[in-house]
Design an enzyme around this catalytic site. Structure first.
Site, short mmCIF file in Angstrom:
data_model
loop_
_atom_site.label_atom_id
_atom_site.label_comp_id
_atom_site.label_asym_id
_atom_site.label_seq_id
_atom_site.Cartn_x
_atom_site.Cartn_y
_atom_site.Cartn_z
N ALA A 59 6.31 -3.74 1.05
CA ALA A 59 7.50 -3.10 0.50
C ALA A 59 8.68 -3.14 1.47
O ALA A 59 9.84 -3.20 1.04
CB ALA A 59 7.17 -1.66 0.14
N PHE A 60 8.39 -3.12 2.75
CA PHE A 60 9.47 -3.15 3.75
C PHE A 60 10.30 -4.44 3.64
O PHE A 60 11.50 -4.44 3.93
CB PHE A 60 8.87 -3.02 5.16
CG PHE A 60 9.87 -2.74 6.23
CD1 PHE A 60 10.38 -1.46 6.41
CD2 PHE A 60 10.31 -3.75 7.08
CE1 PHE A 60 11.32 -1.19 7.40
CE2 PHE A 60 11.24 -3.49 8.07
CZ PHE A 60 11.74 -2.22 8.23
N GLU A 61 9.66 -5.51 3.24
CA GLU A 61 10.34 -6.81 3.15
C GLU A 61 11.08 -7.00 1.82
O GLU A 61 11.85 -7.96 1.66
CB GLU A 61 9.33 -7.95 3.32
CG GLU A 61 8.87 -8.21 4.75
CD GLU A 61 7.91 -7.15 5.28
OE1 GLU A 61 7.15 -6.57 4.48
OE2 GLU A 61 7.94 -6.88 6.50
N VAL A 84 3.62 1.77 -2.24
CA VAL A 84 3.50 2.38 -0.91
C VAL A 84 2.65 3.65 -1.11
O VAL A 84 3.03 4.55 -1.86
CB VAL A 84 4.87 2.73 -0.30
CG1 VAL A 84 4.71 3.03 1.18
CG2 VAL A 84 5.86 1.59 -0.49
N ILE A 85 1.51 3.64 -0.45
CA ILE A 85 0.56 4.75 -0.63
C ILE A 85 0.47 5.53 0.68
O ILE A 85 0.23 4.94 1.74
CB ILE A 85 -0.82 4.20 -1.07
CG1 ILE A 85 -0.66 3.39 -2.37
CG2 ILE A 85 -1.81 5.37 -1.28
CD1 ILE A 85 -1.92 2.74 -2.90
N GLY A 88 -2.18 8.81 6.74
CA GLY A 88 -2.14 10.02 7.56
C GLY A 88 -1.01 10.04 8.57
O GLY A 88 -0.92 10.97 9.37
N THR A 89 -0.11 9.05 8.56
CA THR A 89 0.93 8.96 9.59
C THR A 89 2.31 8.87 8.92
O THR A 89 2.38 8.65 7.72
CB THR A 89 0.73 7.68 10.44
OG1 THR A 89 1.03 6.54 9.60
CG2 THR A 89 -0.68 7.57 10.97
N HIS A 91 4.23 6.53 8.86
CA HIS A 91 4.52 5.16 8.45
C HIS A 91 5.00 5.10 7.00
O HIS A 91 5.96 4.40 6.67
CB HIS A 91 3.24 4.32 8.62
CG HIS A 91 3.49 2.85 8.63
ND1 HIS A 91 4.11 2.20 9.66
CD2 HIS A 91 3.19 1.90 7.72
CE1 HIS A 91 4.19 0.92 9.40
NE2 HIS A 91 3.64 0.70 8.22
N ARG A 130 -0.34 5.02 -12.45
CA ARG A 130 1.00 4.52 -12.77
C ARG A 130 1.05 3.00 -12.92
O ARG A 130 2.13 2.42 -13.03
CB ARG A 130 1.99 4.97 -11.69
CG ARG A 130 2.28 6.46 -11.78
CD ARG A 130 2.79 7.06 -10.49
NE ARG A 130 3.05 8.49 -10.65
CZ ARG A 130 2.08 9.43 -10.73
NH1 ARG A 130 0.79 9.10 -10.63
NH2 ARG A 130 2.40 10.70 -10.91
#
Ligand code: INI
Length: 156
Positions: A59-61, A84-85, A88-89, A91, A130
């Protein structure tokens, strides 16, 4: 009294060229978003020749490739698809935030519809819901929004 002038897009055209920019991350979900988007475009009369699928790592790209596709002048709309799931961080926040912001920027800078079919969810279960199960298919919804916007922008 005169009627209020109202502009809105419809789904009857089936014209236009569509780029589908697809993240590879979480592909088990994203491929269903892509299926939903392609199916929606086809059912509204868009032929396969009018569609181009562009795959990106994640997704960042997506925004950079949407930017290049928009600048090429080859497309009437772009459909961004990804998932984007949350982990725990932090990110998740960075990837989801940059992707969302970047897509909106490309759309405004180029005056081109860039439909947001990127899931930003807390769990795999929410992503599955979804992408073609009980909460619909966000890829199909994004394609339908792109069709409507192509039609609407022709009137503005
Ligand atoms: N990319 C996604 O599309 N979804 C995610 O859930 C994700 N997570 O969780 O990290 C993700 N990360 C990769 C990112 O999009 C870039 O591809 C990577 O950072 C390289 O630039």
């Amino acid at each position: 009294m005169d009627a209020i002038r109202t502009l809105e897009g419809d789904f009857t055209g089936g014209d236009g060229r569509y780029a589908l920019v697809v993240g590879r991350w979480n592909s088990f979900v994203v491929e269903h978003l892509l299926d939903g988007a392609v199916d929606t475009l086809r059912r509204h009369g868009v032929s396969d020749k009018q569609m181009t699928i562009i795959r990106v790592p994640g997704a960042f790209e997506i925004p950079l490739v949407c930017e290049k596709a928009a600048a090429s002048g080859d497309y009437d709309a772009i459909i961004a698809l990804g998932a984007v799931i949350r982990g725990g961080t932090p990110h998740f926040e960075h990837v989801a935030g940059e992707c969302t912001k970047g897509i909106a920027q490309v759309s405004l800078q180029h005056g081109l519809p860039v439909a947001f079919g990127v899931l930003t969810v807390d769990s795999i279960e929410q992503a599955i819901e979804r992408s073609g199960t009980k909460a619909g298919n966000k890829g199909a919804e994004a394609a339908s929004s792109a069709l409507e916007m192509v039609s609407l922008l022709k009137q503005l």
